[in-house]
Enzyme design. Structure first.
Site, PDB file in Angstrom:
ATOM      1  N   GLU A  48      61.740   8.958 -12.370  1.00 19.79           N
ATOM      2  CA  GLU A  48      62.060   9.852 -11.258  1.00 19.79           C
ATOM      3  C   GLU A  48      63.552  10.179 -11.240  1.00 19.79           C
ATOM      4  OE1 GLU A  48      60.376   7.977  -7.743  1.00 19.79           O
ATOM      5  OE2 GLU A  48      58.343   8.509  -8.391  1.00 19.79           O
ATOM      6  N   ASN A  49      63.913  11.089 -10.345  1.00 20.25           N
ATOM      7  CA  ASN A  49      65.302  11.514 -10.249  1.00 20.25           C
ATOM      8  C   ASN A  49      65.621  11.847  -8.794  1.00 20.25           C
ATOM      9  OD1 ASN A  49      67.632  13.660 -10.516  1.00 20.25           O
ATOM     10  ND2 ASN A  49      67.518  12.600 -12.462  1.00 20.25           N
ATOM     11  N   CYS A  57      56.430  12.404 -15.658  1.00 22.78           N
ATOM     12  CA  CYS A  57      55.325  11.450 -15.551  1.00 22.78           C
ATOM     13  C   CYS A  57      55.256  10.525 -16.761  1.00 22.78           C
ATOM     14  CB  CYS A  57      53.998  12.185 -15.446  1.00 22.78           C
ATOM     15  SG  CYS A  57      53.778  13.144 -13.945  1.00 22.78           S
ATOM     16  N   GLU A  59      52.660   9.705 -18.600  1.00 26.66           N
ATOM     17  CA  GLU A  59      51.857  10.195 -19.726  1.00 26.66           C
ATOM     18  C   GLU A  59      52.694  11.097 -20.625  1.00 26.66           C
ATOM     19  OE1 GLU A  59      51.202  10.244 -16.521  1.00 26.66           O
ATOM     20  OE2 GLU A  59      49.057  10.080 -16.071  1.00 26.66           O
ATOM     21  N   CYS A  88      47.989  13.820 -13.472  1.00 25.27           N
ATOM     22  CA  CYS A  88      48.183  15.124 -12.839  1.00 25.27           C
ATOM     23  C   CYS A  88      47.793  16.239 -13.814  1.00 25.27           C
ATOM     24  CB  CYS A  88      49.631  15.290 -12.386  1.00 25.27           C
ATOM     25  SG  CYS A  88      50.785  15.646 -13.721  1.00 25.27           S
ATOM     26  N   CYS A  91      50.030  16.685 -16.916  1.00 20.17           N
ATOM     27  CA  CYS A  91      49.823  15.655 -17.940  1.00 20.17           C
ATOM     28  C   CYS A  91      48.506  15.863 -18.679  1.00 20.17           C
ATOM     29  CB  CYS A  91      49.865  14.267 -17.315  1.00 20.17           C
ATOM     30  SG  CYS A  91      51.557  13.810 -16.865  1.00 20.17           S
TER      31      CYS A  91
END
Ligand code: THU
Length: 132
Positions: A48-49, A57, A59, A88, A91
């Site tokens: 994350e950021n 993600c 995957e 998702c 992905c």
């Protein structure tokens, strides 16, 4: 055919790598593991950021590692989350670029395993045939 031992090894890899997920904003850690035809396993976690939209993600990070190592085809996928969450849409599309209708195991931390396949997750997917 993928053996039960290989499946368990793939799930164990996804479970172990999940600990390295960088998810300080959602606190939703994801571990992914890809099996390839030569028996190798490539793992990934979500990263994350603070600029939320830059999150990548698990995957897709695993796919990036695999491709960087010169491998271009997956034969199975395992994803581990706290509650058995499903990949998702982005992905799914990226996974199907590199795999046929391969097994996908969606696992939670209690050891529950939901077995599905890549084409079940993304039916009628867009692919290279549409570009010719
Ligand atoms: N996430 C994944 O890593 N894979 C998915 O397929 C769904 C969502 C991550 C992104 C974000 O870091 C967190 O899960 C919550 O959306």
């Amino acid at each position: 055919m993928i053996s039960e031992a290989q499946r368990d090894q793939l799930i164990a890899a996804a479970t172990a790598v999940r600990a390295n997920a960088y998810a300080p904003y959602s606190n939703y850690k994801v571990g992914a593991a890809l099996l390839t035809a030569d028996g190798r396993i490539f793992t990934g976690v979500n990263v994350e950021n603070a600029s939320y939209g830059l999150t990548v993600c698990a995957e897709r990070n695993a796919i990036g590692k695999m491709v960087a190592e010169g491998v271009g085809e997956i034969t199975a996928v395992a994803v581990v989350t706290e509650n058995g969450g499903s990949p998702c849409g982005a992905c799914r599309q990226v996974l199907v670029e590199f795999g046929a209708d391969v097994p996908v195991w969606l696992c939670d931390l209690a050891g529950k395993i939901h077995t599905t396949t890549l084409y079940s997750l993304i039916p009628n997917h867009f692919g290279p045939d549409h570009l010719t």
